[in-house]
Write an enzyme that holds these catalytic residues in place. Structure first.
Site, PDB file in Angstrom:
ATOM      1  N   ASP A 213      -3.986 -21.919   8.422  1.00 12.74           N
ATOM      2  CA  ASP A 213      -2.851 -22.209   7.544  1.00 12.74           C
ATOM      3  C   ASP A 213      -1.503 -21.873   8.183  1.00 12.74           C
ATOM      4  OD1 ASP A 213      -4.569 -23.133   5.649  1.00 12.74           O
ATOM      5  OD2 ASP A 213      -4.312 -21.468   4.243  1.00 12.74           O
TER       6      ASP A 213
ATOM      7  N   ASN B 260       1.760   1.522  -7.154  1.00 15.94           N
ATOM      8  CA  ASN B 260       0.688   1.208  -8.111  1.00 15.94           C
ATOM      9  C   ASN B 260       0.133   2.429  -8.830  1.00 15.94           C
ATOM     10  OD1 ASN B 260       0.912  -1.342  -6.993  1.00 15.94           O
ATOM     11  ND2 ASN B 260      -1.035  -1.269  -5.899  1.00 15.94           N
TER      12      ASN B 260
ATOM     13  N   HIS C  79      -4.462  -6.874   4.484  1.00 16.29           N
ATOM     14  CA  HIS C  79      -3.294  -6.729   3.615  1.00 16.29           C
ATOM     15  C   HIS C  79      -2.091  -7.498   4.152  1.00 16.29           C
ATOM     16  CE1 HIS C  79      -0.114  -4.391   1.444  1.00 16.29           C
ATOM     17  NE2 HIS C  79      -1.061  -4.255   0.526  1.00 16.29           N
TER      18      HIS C  79
ATOM     19  N   ALA D  50      10.807   2.680  -1.543  1.00 18.38           N
ATOM     20  CA  ALA D  50      11.431   1.771  -2.502  1.00 18.38           C
ATOM     21  C   ALA D  50      12.387   2.487  -3.448  1.00 18.38           C
ATOM     22  CB  ALA D  50      10.356   1.042  -3.300  1.00 18.38           C
TER      23      ALA D  50
ATOM     24  N   SER E 168       2.251  -4.701  -4.220  1.00 16.87           N
ATOM     25  CA  SER E 168       2.205  -5.302  -2.875  1.00 16.87           C
ATOM     26  C   SER E 168       2.276  -6.812  -2.946  1.00 16.87           C
ATOM     27  CB  SER E 168       0.896  -4.933  -2.163  1.00 16.87           C
ATOM     28  OG  SER E 168       0.989  -3.733  -1.480  1.00 16.87           O
TER      29      SER E 168
END
Length: 394
Positions: free
Chosen positions: A151, A272, A174, A288, A344
């Protein structure tokens, strides 16, 4: 990042004042006997490679030194922060993690992926948008990329590994997944289109090992690489958990400010760690939670806040935007695809959309941040959970 805790690597980050890398390195030697190598003086070598020849490495692009220091040396450098001079901050280097797949709430129905585009691309409006990110450079710092994935054949891809002993190949999965959402195809050979900035130039930076772990130093090396290559957007689905009231990293905040000054917006996953069904909302994770890094939470296909998504629990770290983050279908190593959940997965949606704005409106840095916030879809949910709302394409 679910289930992980912030821990120190045993090394330290030394934030140097603006334009003080040379005098700062001298001060490290004078105060603590620490010898450093400056990345500006060594072409083509990463910080990890340079560490073997010195006690520390100065990331010249960022004004940050990564050093090893004994207790007496650490005390001297901590004291220097309180004095006038080139050393602005001193903090322990953290271990960081790929923010792992999080299980969505049990009652949430599976998200549809049987149309021309995934539900996530439809939710942010890709089906009615023409920009593709062509001509814009976007860096995704994660576990690397499966360069043999069909791809991504024919795409403009630049790679860099900042993990000692590992090339950019994604032995985890990931990184390939998040790069797929941010920059993968809209018309893959099989299945729905899953990539937002489908013609952007991809800068795949490996800052996490195949086991999914890394360090602040690796992330900072990747950010420096992205800035030096003129990337408009940096996407980071990684970090470490924080505790309520825990201060954000002064080093990462200043780095983010310096990145903005160079025209690079850093976007990172909020984390999370929440368990909203049991009433637990965890604070936004590192890095973050820095004010100058855009923090991204997650929603599901019904625009409900994801069970796991971290939130604004104090004024230290705030959620700025949300993206689709439950049952997100994207690329996976070995010519495959997979559906995962987590902040994520939400983060590369925002990074991909930011790339489209960078192409269409030629926005950079704070202008890009403002446009993303202004154009977001308002949701009937607390801003502490969703910030300005659900990101929307131009």
């Amino acid at each position: 990042m679910a289930g992980t805790e912030s821990s120190s690597t045993g090394r330290y980050l030394v934030l140097l004042e603006d334009d003080a890398t040379v005098v700062g390195a001298r001060e490290l030697t004078r105060l603590a006997g620490i010898r450093t190598v400056n990345t500006a003086d060594v072409v083509g070598a990463s910080a990890a490679e340079l560490f073997g020849a010195a006690d520390g490495v100065v990331l010249n692009e960022l004004g940050i030194a990564l050093v090893t220091a004994g207790s007496d040396q650490a005390s001297a450098l901590s004291e220097a922060v309180r004095s006038s001079g080139p050393i602005a901050a001193f903090e322990a280097e953290r271990t960081v993690y790929a923010i792992d797949d999080a299980a969505p709430a049990a009652e949430a129905p599976p998200a549809p992926v049987d149309g021309a585009l995934t539900w996530g691309l439809q939710a942010v409006g890709v089906n009615g948008s023409t920009p593709t990110g062509a001509g814009v450079r976007v860096a995704v710092l994660d576990t690397g990329l499966d360069l043999q994935h069909p791809d991504f054949a024919g795409r403009d891809i630049v790679t860099g590994s900042f993990v000692p002993g590992e090339d950019v190949h994604d032995g985890h999965g990931h990184g390939t997944h998040v790069i797929g959402t941010a920059c993968g195809p809209r018309t893959p050979a099989q299945g729905p289109g899953y990539g937002i900035a489908s013609e952007a130039s991809i800068y795949a930076g490996k800052v996490l090992a195949n086991g999914g772990t890394g360090s602040d130093g690796g992330i900072l090396s990747g950010i420096s690489w992205a800035i030096s290559n003129g990337c408009s957007v940096v996407s980071m689905s990684l970090g470490a958990a924080t505790e309520p009231g825990q201060p954000f990293s002064q080093a990462f905040e200043r780095v983010a400010q310096r990145a903005m000054a160079r025209g690079t917006l850093i976007i990172a996953a909020a984390g999370n760690e929440s368990s909203r069904g049991s009433g637990t909302i965890a604070p936004v994770g590192h890095p973050a939670n820095c004010p100058s890094i855009m923090a991204v939470g997650a929603v599901d296909a019904r625009n409900a806040i994801a069970e796991f998504s971290c939130g604004t629990v104090d004024q230290i770290g705030q959620v700025d935007l949300v993206g689709p983050g439950v049952d997100v279908h994207s690329s996976w190593p070995g010519a495959g695809s997979k559906s995962l959940s987590g902040t994520s997965m939400a983060t590369p949606h925002v990074a991909g959309v930011a790339t489209l704005y960078a192409q269409q409106h030629h926005e950079r840095a704070w202008g890009l941040w403002a446009r993303l916030a202004q154009k977001a879809r308002r949701l009937p949910l607390p801003s502490t959970d969703v910030g300005a709302g659900l990101v929307q394409v131009p």
